[in-house]
Design a protein around this motif. Sequence first.
Motif, short mmCIF file in Angstrom:
data_model
loop_
_atom_site.label_atom_id
_atom_site.label_comp_id
_atom_site.label_asym_id
_atom_site.label_seq_id
_atom_site.Cartn_x
_atom_site.Cartn_y
_atom_site.Cartn_z
N HIS A 203 0.80 -1.23 0.00
CA HIS A 203 0.00 0.00 0.00
C HIS A 203 0.84 1.28 0.00
O HIS A 203 0.28 2.37 -0.08
N PHE A 204 2.17 1.13 0.11
CA PHE A 204 3.01 2.31 0.23
C PHE A 204 4.26 2.17 -0.63
O PHE A 204 4.68 1.05 -0.95
N ASP A 205 4.84 3.32 -0.99
CA ASP A 205 6.10 3.33 -1.73
C ASP A 205 7.29 3.30 -0.78
O ASP A 205 8.29 2.65 -1.08
N VAL A 206 7.19 4.03 0.33
CA VAL A 206 8.28 4.09 1.31
C VAL A 206 7.71 4.27 2.71
O VAL A 206 6.55 4.66 2.88
N VAL A 207 8.57 4.00 3.69
CA VAL A 207 8.29 4.33 5.09
C VAL A 207 9.25 5.43 5.51
O VAL A 207 10.45 5.35 5.23
N ILE A 208 8.72 6.48 6.15
CA ILE A 208 9.55 7.56 6.66
C ILE A 208 9.53 7.50 8.18
O ILE A 208 8.46 7.55 8.80
N LEU A 209 10.71 7.36 8.78
CA LEU A 209 10.83 7.36 10.24
C LEU A 209 11.40 8.71 10.66
O LEU A 209 12.53 9.05 10.29
N ILE A 210 10.60 9.49 11.41
CA ILE A 210 10.94 10.89 11.67
C ILE A 210 11.09 11.14 13.16
O ILE A 210 10.31 10.66 13.98
N ALA A 232 15.54 -3.49 8.84
CA ALA A 232 16.37 -4.18 7.83
C ALA A 232 15.60 -5.25 7.09
O ALA A 232 15.80 -5.46 5.89
N ASN A 233 14.67 -5.91 7.76
CA ASN A 233 13.93 -7.02 7.17
C ASN A 233 12.62 -6.59 6.50
O ASN A 233 11.90 -7.44 5.97
N MET A 234 12.31 -5.31 6.52
CA MET A 234 11.05 -4.85 5.91
C MET A 234 11.14 -4.97 4.38
O MET A 234 12.20 -4.75 3.79
N ASP A 235 10.01 -5.29 3.76
CA ASP A 235 9.94 -5.46 2.30
C ASP A 235 9.58 -4.16 1.60
O ASP A 235 8.96 -4.18 0.53
N ILE A 236 9.97 -3.05 2.16
CA ILE A 236 9.68 -1.73 1.59
C ILE A 236 10.82 -0.80 1.99
O ILE A 236 11.36 -0.92 3.10
N PRO A 237 11.25 0.10 1.10
CA PRO A 237 12.35 1.01 1.46
C PRO A 237 11.98 1.90 2.66
O PRO A 237 10.87 2.42 2.74
N VAL A 238 12.94 2.04 3.57
CA VAL A 238 12.75 2.88 4.76
C VAL A 238 13.71 4.07 4.67
O VAL A 238 14.91 3.89 4.44
N ILE A 239 13.16 5.27 4.83
CA ILE A 239 13.96 6.50 4.83
C ILE A 239 13.89 7.09 6.24
O ILE A 239 12.81 7.23 6.80
N THR A 240 15.04 7.40 6.79
CA THR A 240 15.07 8.02 8.12
C THR A 240 15.31 9.52 7.99
O THR A 240 16.08 9.97 7.14
#
Length: 406
Positions: A203-210, A232-240
């Motif tokens: 449902h998403f392109d990325v996850v942003i951790l803010i 690290a194991n998430m199947d979606i790119p994570v941006i901090t």
Amino acid sequence: MKYFTLLQLNKSVQKLVHGINKDFWITAEISNVQVNDHCYMELVQKEGERIVAKSRAMIWASQLAVIGVKLGESLDTLLKNGTKLLLQVRVTFHEIHGMSLVVADIDPSYTIGELELKRLETIRQLEEQGLIDLQKSHSLPAVIQRIAIVSSKDAAGFTDFMNQLTLNDFGYRFSCTFFQSAVQGEKAEKEILMQLGKINPDHFDVVILIRGGGSKLDLEVFNSYVISEFIANMDIPVITGIGHQRDETVCDIVAHTAMKTPTAAAEFIIQRALIFETRISSVFENILGQANGILHRQKIEIQEFKSTISRSVINKIHQEKLTISNAKLLMTKNLQFIFERNKAKVKQLSRQIANLDPQKVLERGYSLTLRNGQIIKEEIKVGDSITTITATKVIESTVKQVKTKK
């Protein structure tokens, strides 16, 4: 035998302890803590997993406020189970409650050093598991549109991120879904893990951790092994987008892309959209240029073809005119010939017709016999009235029986 009551013994110990009248700096680990107006905790010292020393400790409300002013929000990070502290304490002894330590101050630098060692150990463990670069294997979409945001709604960093993202100069629009979580304090690790677990990669392109700016202690939750492993194991790119300028948290290290601030994370997303639009515009301009070139060449070819056709048509018309003219002359000659030939035939026929004129035939000595004004075609009978016409006379006769000689 001389003996003491328990109360006497405890009072004697109390007197001795009070006689010390001195503060000590000690290191210990918090194994249990409760904060209301006052802070009550249990301090332990371990060798491996074995507890070799234990003592009750408290920070009275008045002193807790003083320490809180000194350490700010970092105090919440320090006062949690498992934290190793350097504490300034005074030993007290109560005849009923026994010995306890009253905390006068906390030196955060010791804890920071301990946490740094823990951070390095976490990084080493993640490297051994092959998790450090696992996020880098994911591909970011050319345009990031569907964004899952894990942050606290009260965090200044979240406001900075949303303002930068929604008020961009290019009018880009993004779909943002907010996942509320504490980003500091005892609940932060549990809530961040819970919210990350709710995110469906489809449902998403990325996850942003803010998280907005803060001290090393304020950002300690982002050095958590369990959070870093989960990311690290998430199947979606994570941006901090964690608000610090110098040190990297472990979450930054394992993330697909690490930005120094929430604002920088928003700008990163905007710039990707701008780069994509610029490339599309460049491709469009290139296609438009090629199309215009093709159209120009086609116009020239059409014009040349038109000229060629025009010349061909003119030549063809000229040739056809000549053909028609020649055909007309030939036809005129043929018609003249036919006319003359038919004219001769007509003259011949006219002479023949003239020769067949009944009057001329009569003049040549012939006669014409009629019955009832009609040429006789059947056998005449006795008694029939007949008319005989010669060149000069008309003779009326009646048929009679004629006897033949024997």
